[in-house]
Design a protein around this motif. Sequence first.
Motif, PDB file in Angstrom:
ATOM      1  N   LEU A 190       0.817  -1.196   0.000  1.00 16.96           N
ATOM      2  CA  LEU A 190       0.000   0.000   0.000  1.00 16.96           C
ATOM      3  C   LEU A 190       0.856   1.254   0.000  1.00 16.96           C
ATOM      4  O   LEU A 190       1.885   1.308   0.658  1.00 16.96           O
ATOM      5  N   PHE A 191       0.414   2.290  -0.709  1.00 16.19           N
ATOM      6  CA  PHE A 191       1.068   3.580  -0.599  1.00 16.19           C
ATOM      7  C   PHE A 191       0.042   4.683  -0.789  1.00 16.19           C
ATOM      8  O   PHE A 191      -1.014   4.479  -1.360  1.00 16.19           O
ATOM      9  N   ALA A 192       0.326   5.852  -0.254  1.00 15.28           N
ATOM     10  CA  ALA A 192      -0.540   7.016  -0.405  1.00 15.28           C
ATOM     11  C   ALA A 192       0.314   8.212  -0.767  1.00 15.28           C
ATOM     12  O   ALA A 192       1.453   8.317  -0.328  1.00 15.28           O
ATOM     13  N   PHE A 193      -0.230   9.130  -1.582  1.00 15.83           N
ATOM     14  CA  PHE A 193       0.589  10.250  -2.011  1.00 15.83           C
ATOM     15  C   PHE A 193      -0.286  11.462  -2.299  1.00 15.83           C
ATOM     16  O   PHE A 193      -1.510  11.377  -2.334  1.00 15.83           O
ATOM     17  N   PHE A 194       0.354  12.609  -2.489  1.00 13.24           N
ATOM     18  CA  PHE A 194      -0.337  13.849  -2.767  1.00 13.24           C
ATOM     19  C   PHE A 194      -0.628  13.985  -4.254  1.00 13.24           C
ATOM     20  O   PHE A 194       0.055  13.411  -5.085  1.00 13.24           O
ATOM     21  N   SER A 224      -4.369   8.166   5.136  1.00 14.38           N
ATOM     22  CA  SER A 224      -3.599   7.387   6.113  1.00 14.38           C
ATOM     23  C   SER A 224      -4.447   6.240   6.633  1.00 14.38           C
ATOM     24  O   SER A 224      -5.606   6.077   6.242  1.00 14.38           O
ATOM     25  N   ASP A 225      -3.860   5.455   7.536  1.00 13.92           N
ATOM     26  CA  ASP A 225      -4.571   4.326   8.178  1.00 13.92           C
ATOM     27  C   ASP A 225      -5.204   3.408   7.137  1.00 13.92           C
ATOM     28  O   ASP A 225      -6.358   2.997   7.254  1.00 13.92           O
ATOM     29  N   THR A 277     -11.769  -5.361   0.356  1.00 14.71           N
ATOM     30  CA  THR A 277     -12.253  -4.001   0.611  1.00 14.71           C
ATOM     31  C   THR A 277     -11.109  -3.151   1.130  1.00 14.71           C
ATOM     32  O   THR A 277     -10.422  -3.530   2.075  1.00 14.71           O
ATOM     33  N   LEU A 278     -10.908  -2.002   0.492  1.00 15.41           N
ATOM     34  CA  LEU A 278      -9.857  -1.059   0.854  1.00 15.41           C
ATOM     35  C   LEU A 278     -10.486   0.092   1.632  1.00 15.41           C
ATOM     36  O   LEU A 278     -11.459   0.704   1.179  1.00 15.41           O
ATOM     37  N   ASN A 279      -9.952   0.393   2.834  1.00 15.04           N
ATOM     38  CA  ASN A 279     -10.425   1.498   3.658  1.00 15.04           C
ATOM     39  C   ASN A 279      -9.254   2.398   4.029  1.00 15.04           C
ATOM     40  O   ASN A 279      -8.108   1.933   4.121  1.00 15.04           O
ATOM     41  N   TRP A 280      -9.530   3.680   4.291  1.00 17.08           N
ATOM     42  CA  TRP A 280      -8.476   4.605   4.690  1.00 17.08           C
ATOM     43  C   TRP A 280      -9.094   5.776   5.447  1.00 17.08           C
ATOM     44  O   TRP A 280     -10.326   5.930   5.488  1.00 17.08           O
ATOM     45  N   SER A 281      -8.253   6.599   6.046  1.00 16.91           N
ATOM     46  CA  SER A 281      -8.695   7.848   6.674  1.00 16.91           C
ATOM     47  C   SER A 281      -8.509   8.981   5.682  1.00 16.91           C
ATOM     48  O   SER A 281      -7.422   9.174   5.141  1.00 16.91           O
ATOM     49  N   ASP A 282      -9.580   9.729   5.438  1.00 15.05           N
ATOM     50  CA  ASP A 282      -9.551  10.876   4.532  1.00 15.05           C
ATOM     51  C   ASP A 282      -9.075  12.089   5.314  1.00 15.05           C
ATOM     52  O   ASP A 282      -9.757  12.571   6.218  1.00 15.05           O
ATOM     53  N   ASN A 283      -7.897  12.623   4.976  1.00  9.40           N
ATOM     54  CA  ASN A 283      -7.319  13.751   5.696  1.00  9.40           C
ATOM     55  C   ASN A 283      -7.437  15.071   4.957  1.00  9.40           C
ATOM     56  O   ASN A 283      -6.980  16.104   5.449  1.00  9.40           O
ATOM     57  N   SER A 284      -8.034  15.053   3.756  1.00  7.63           N
ATOM     58  CA  SER A 284      -8.061  16.254   2.918  1.00  7.63           C
ATOM     59  C   SER A 284      -9.335  17.069   3.139  1.00  7.63           C
ATOM     60  O   SER A 284     -10.329  16.570   3.677  1.00  7.63           O
ATOM     61  N   THR A 306     -15.308  10.184   0.742  1.00  7.95           N
ATOM     62  CA  THR A 306     -15.513   8.732   0.715  1.00  7.95           C
ATOM     63  C   THR A 306     -14.182   8.068   0.976  1.00  7.95           C
ATOM     64  O   THR A 306     -13.157   8.484   0.448  1.00  7.95           O
ATOM     65  N   ALA A 307     -14.180   7.037   1.824  1.00  9.60           N
ATOM     66  CA  ALA A 307     -12.912   6.424   2.244  1.00  9.60           C
ATOM     67  C   ALA A 307     -12.983   4.899   2.172  1.00  9.60           C
ATOM     68  O   ALA A 307     -12.486   4.192   3.054  1.00  9.60           O
ATOM     69  N   GLN A 308     -13.602   4.385   1.092  1.00 14.31           N
ATOM     70  CA  GLN A 308     -13.692   2.937   0.912  1.00 14.31           C
ATOM     71  C   GLN A 308     -13.784   2.620  -0.574  1.00 14.31           C
ATOM     72  O   GLN A 308     -14.380   3.373  -1.345  1.00 14.31           O
ATOM     73  N   TYR A 309     -13.150   1.506  -0.951  1.00 14.85           N
ATOM     74  CA  TYR A 309     -13.209   1.064  -2.345  1.00 14.85           C
ATOM     75  C   TYR A 309     -13.160  -0.463  -2.364  1.00 14.85           C
ATOM     76  O   TYR A 309     -12.384  -1.076  -1.619  1.00 14.85           O
ATOM     77  N   ASN A 310     -14.010  -1.070  -3.215  1.00 17.52           N
ATOM     78  CA  ASN A 310     -14.042  -2.530  -3.340  1.00 17.52           C
ATOM     79  C   ASN A 310     -13.147  -2.973  -4.486  1.00 17.52           C
ATOM     80  O   ASN A 310     -13.328  -2.555  -5.631  1.00 17.52           O
ATOM     81  N   LEU A 311     -12.151  -3.794  -4.172  1.00 18.77           N
ATOM     82  CA  LEU A 311     -11.249  -4.373  -5.165  1.00 18.77           C
ATOM     83  C   LEU A 311     -11.813  -5.705  -5.616  1.00 18.77           C
ATOM     84  O   LEU A 311     -12.113  -6.571  -4.788  1.00 18.77           O
ATOM     85  N   THR A 312     -11.955  -5.884  -6.909  1.00 16.94           N
ATOM     86  CA  THR A 312     -12.532  -7.116  -7.436  1.00 16.94           C
ATOM     87  C   THR A 312     -11.618  -7.711  -8.502  1.00 16.94           C
ATOM     88  O   THR A 312     -10.734  -7.045  -9.033  1.00 16.94           O
ATOM     89  N   GLY A 313     -11.848  -8.974  -8.803  1.00 19.41           N
ATOM     90  CA  GLY A 313     -11.105  -9.636  -9.868  1.00 19.41           C
ATOM     91  C   GLY A 313      -9.650  -9.878  -9.555  1.00 19.41           C
ATOM     92  O   GLY A 313      -8.819 -10.011 -10.469  1.00 19.41           O
ATOM     93  N   LEU A 314      -9.277  -9.963  -8.277  1.00 14.07           N
ATOM     94  CA  LEU A 314      -7.898 -10.231  -7.895  1.00 14.07           C
ATOM     95  C   LEU A 314      -7.568 -11.707  -8.064  1.00 14.07           C
ATOM     96  O   LEU A 314      -8.462 -12.559  -8.104  1.00 14.07           O
TER      97      LEU A 314
END
Length: 309
Positions: A14-18, A242-243, A255-262, A284-292
Motif C-alpha cells: 500500500l502507498f498514499a501520495f499527494f 492514512s490508516d 475491501t480497501l479502507n483509509w482515513s480521509d485527511n483532505s 468517501t474512504a472505501q473502495y471494493n477491489l474485485t477480480g484479484l
Amino acid sequence: MKTKNFTLGIVLFLFAFFANFTVSHAQVTVHDDFNIPNGPLTNGVGNSGTGWSDTWTYDTKTSGVTVNNGAFEATEGGFGLTRYLSTPIPLGTSTFYLSFVVNKTATGEFRFAGLRADGIERYAVGVKANGALFGNIAMNGTTVQSDAGIIENETTYIVVAKWWYSGSKGYMNIVSYKGGESIPTEEPASGSWDFEKIGGTTGVNIDKIRIAFSSGNVTLHDFKISNTWADAIGSPIIIAPSDITVKATSTTNATLNWSDNSFNEEGTNVYLNGAKLGTVDANTAQYNLTGLTNLTQYTVGLAAFKGSD
C-alpha cells in the motif's frame, strides 16, 4: 510505503501520495503552506508563503521542528516559532479568519498567537494535550476551553478562528472540522461554532505570529489569515490518506479502507499496480477491489485530488 499482509493469500503493498495542484489565494492576507525543503527547521529557512517580512525563527530553542512534505512536525516542546507580518493586521477596522490544519498524538499541545511588536499577546487559539480546543483574548486575559476530546488523537482537523474588534474589546469564534467532513460554504450561524464571542480587552494591531509548542507530537499544515470565511476554508488542502487497511472478502475480492485527511478535494483516485483503477467521491474512504488473483502481490495507491487528476 505501507504494507499489509492479510488472509486468504492476497498480499497488497500500500502507498498514499499527494496530488499536484495550484491554488490562488486572492483575498488571503497571510499564508504559509510550509512548503520548504524537508529536514530540520533552522533559523532563516522557513521562508515559504506570502504576507511575511521575514522567516520563522526559534525563540527559546534552536531545534524542535522538522519539515516533512509541506508540514511542520514538532518533535519536542517548550519553545516557539515567531514570524513578522509584512503589514500589521488592523483588527480595529476589519474582521479576519485564522485557519490551520492539525494532527496530534495524545501528548501534543500547541497554540497559534497573534502578537504586537513587543510580544504582548492579542489573540490565541490552540489545542490542549487532552484534545480540548481553547481560545484566549489578550495576554493573561479571557480564556475559554472546551471539553476534552473535541480534537481526536491522530486525526486531521481544520480549525478556524474568527477575530474581530468592537468598542474596546476583541472577540473570537472558533470552529473545527474533521478531515473527510463537508465544510459549510457559508460562515456558521450563531450556535454552530465550538465557541462564540470570546471577549477581552486588547489592542487592535497584530504585528507577528507565534506558534508555541508546549509538547511535541504535533503536525501542522496550511496556515492562513484571510478576510472572508470563503477564503479561510475554500482552498483545497490535499493531505495524503492514512490508516490504510485491506480486508479480504473472498479469494478474489477485498475491501480497501483509509482515513480521509483532505479538505475541499474533489475525490480520491485508486491505483492498482500503478494504473488508475477508479475514483471515489470526496469524503468517501472505501473502495471494493474485485477480480484479484489469489496468492498474487499487488500495489495499491491512493491520491486525493482537486482539479485535474
